[in-house]
Design a protein around this motif. Structure first.
Motif: not given
Lengths: 138, 138, 138, 138
Positions: C1-26
């Motif tokens: 078990m190594t304590a070194t950082l893994s590679k970088t994983f990439h995961f896309p997320v689309q921002i929907y209505y449900e993610d925002t609040d009335f200030s206009g951002v997430v």
């Protein structure tokens, strides 16, 4: 503007921790979220964003009638199936279903009505461009 | 503007189905929601609303550092304990805790920094009136 | 078990209505949801599900330290970047970031610690198989 | 077991940041959350918890038919009004409404059907004790 049902659009949703509750299945209001995400993919999130920013128009949900036939579980990748039609230049009606993997019938079915509104929440006709775009891909 | 910690504010939150996930306890991002509700009660939701509508100012969370020591369960009525201090005229720091009924130590502890911003998301000083009001009730 | 950082994983997320609040951002607690979804994709939702159903083991978030540098907006498709390392056989540490399209720096950064627990919420060592699988893809 | 409508139960809900979306009003699936919270207060969260832990029984939402007449805004304290009746020993029907302060008509109305289920998600009759308790307070 035709009142006939569009083709069926398919949209996958993976079920995460956040979607479930302690009973072990998806918390029912979340189904309305998946239906909305699927509609946003049919219309286009950028189209919705432009409409709001430049024309001060948005879609508001007026009615949702949803039937939950079966529980949906963590790690499921569901298929959200969507059809829609124009009821008038103000209103669209969406027939939406949630299918679990390898299911023989939908887990959730819903009919959802959306109306076009301005920022004062007054009914407004959908722009012709939007209607045309939606009809072409329908 | 003093940098001393305010008194402790208490805010009860009941845990509903929506708060839990299939592991049987509260889904951890929800703790940030309870902390925000508690802050809104300290500042006043109407005060925040007026600030946004009339002065185009709001509070944005800049940093949250949260430790989850213990699970919180369905039907629990938790006590959200809140203290805050002014770090500058732009920034407040909030020490917040979640206590389960009859617990001898908090289930969750957090330090949350909030900055005052205008609608363009530029740093802005908090209005004097707001600072005074907060200091009086602190 | 190594304590070194893994590679970088990439995961896309689309921002929907449900993610925002009335200030206009997430709404900020939602960032913790996106981080969790990304971690579930690194580990595998099915792996997590099997672990829970068959070995009564799960990961609990012990600490989240999150900095929100920039607002994230409706219709954004964000890139959630994830690296992790093993701190012990009980504990993993995750370095995660949210990048907006074409950004030169992350909008949100976080360090999140997760511990392995049994259903009684007692600390438990991660199964060797899981450690090996994670190390191989790291 | 009578099929007559119960009295009207009142349950206040304050609208927080988390409840709104960037259009400035409450995100519509959240109304289903408020209705559920109100039902949990009628039945009793502890009663629901005991039922689940000791008798492996829970209530599942089978149908929700909701009409959204008016937007609900940040800082509103809404009144969730709830009536219910027994349709059978398996099924309860709930008439629920959301009223904004000083409104002359409801902002949201809904009819929600719940069925009693065991942990395998099979239909199960409600325990007599529960029916009696609910009928007494109705």
């Amino acid at each position: 503007m035709t009142a006939t049902l569009s083709k069926t659009f398919h949209f996958p949703v993976q079920i995460y921790y956040e979607d479930t509750d302690f009973s072990g299945v998806v918390y029912h209001p979340n189904f309305l979220k998946y239906f909305e995400r699927a509609r946003e993919h049919v219309i286009g999130a950028n189209v919705l964003n432009q409409l709001w920013q430049h024309q001060q128009l948005g879609f508001a949900v007026y009615r949702t009638d949803m039937l939950c036939h079966d529980g949906v579980e963590f790690a499921d990748i569901i298929d959200v199936r969507t059809q829609f039609y124009f009821e008038s230049k103000y209103r669209t009606v969406w027939k939406q279903e949630i299918w679990r993997p390898n299911a023989s019938k939908p887990a959730v079915t819903a009919t959802i009505e959306m109306v076009c509104m301005n920022k004062k929440r007054q009914l407004a006709p959908m722009p012709i461009d939007l209607i045309n775009t939606l009809q072409q891909q329908a």
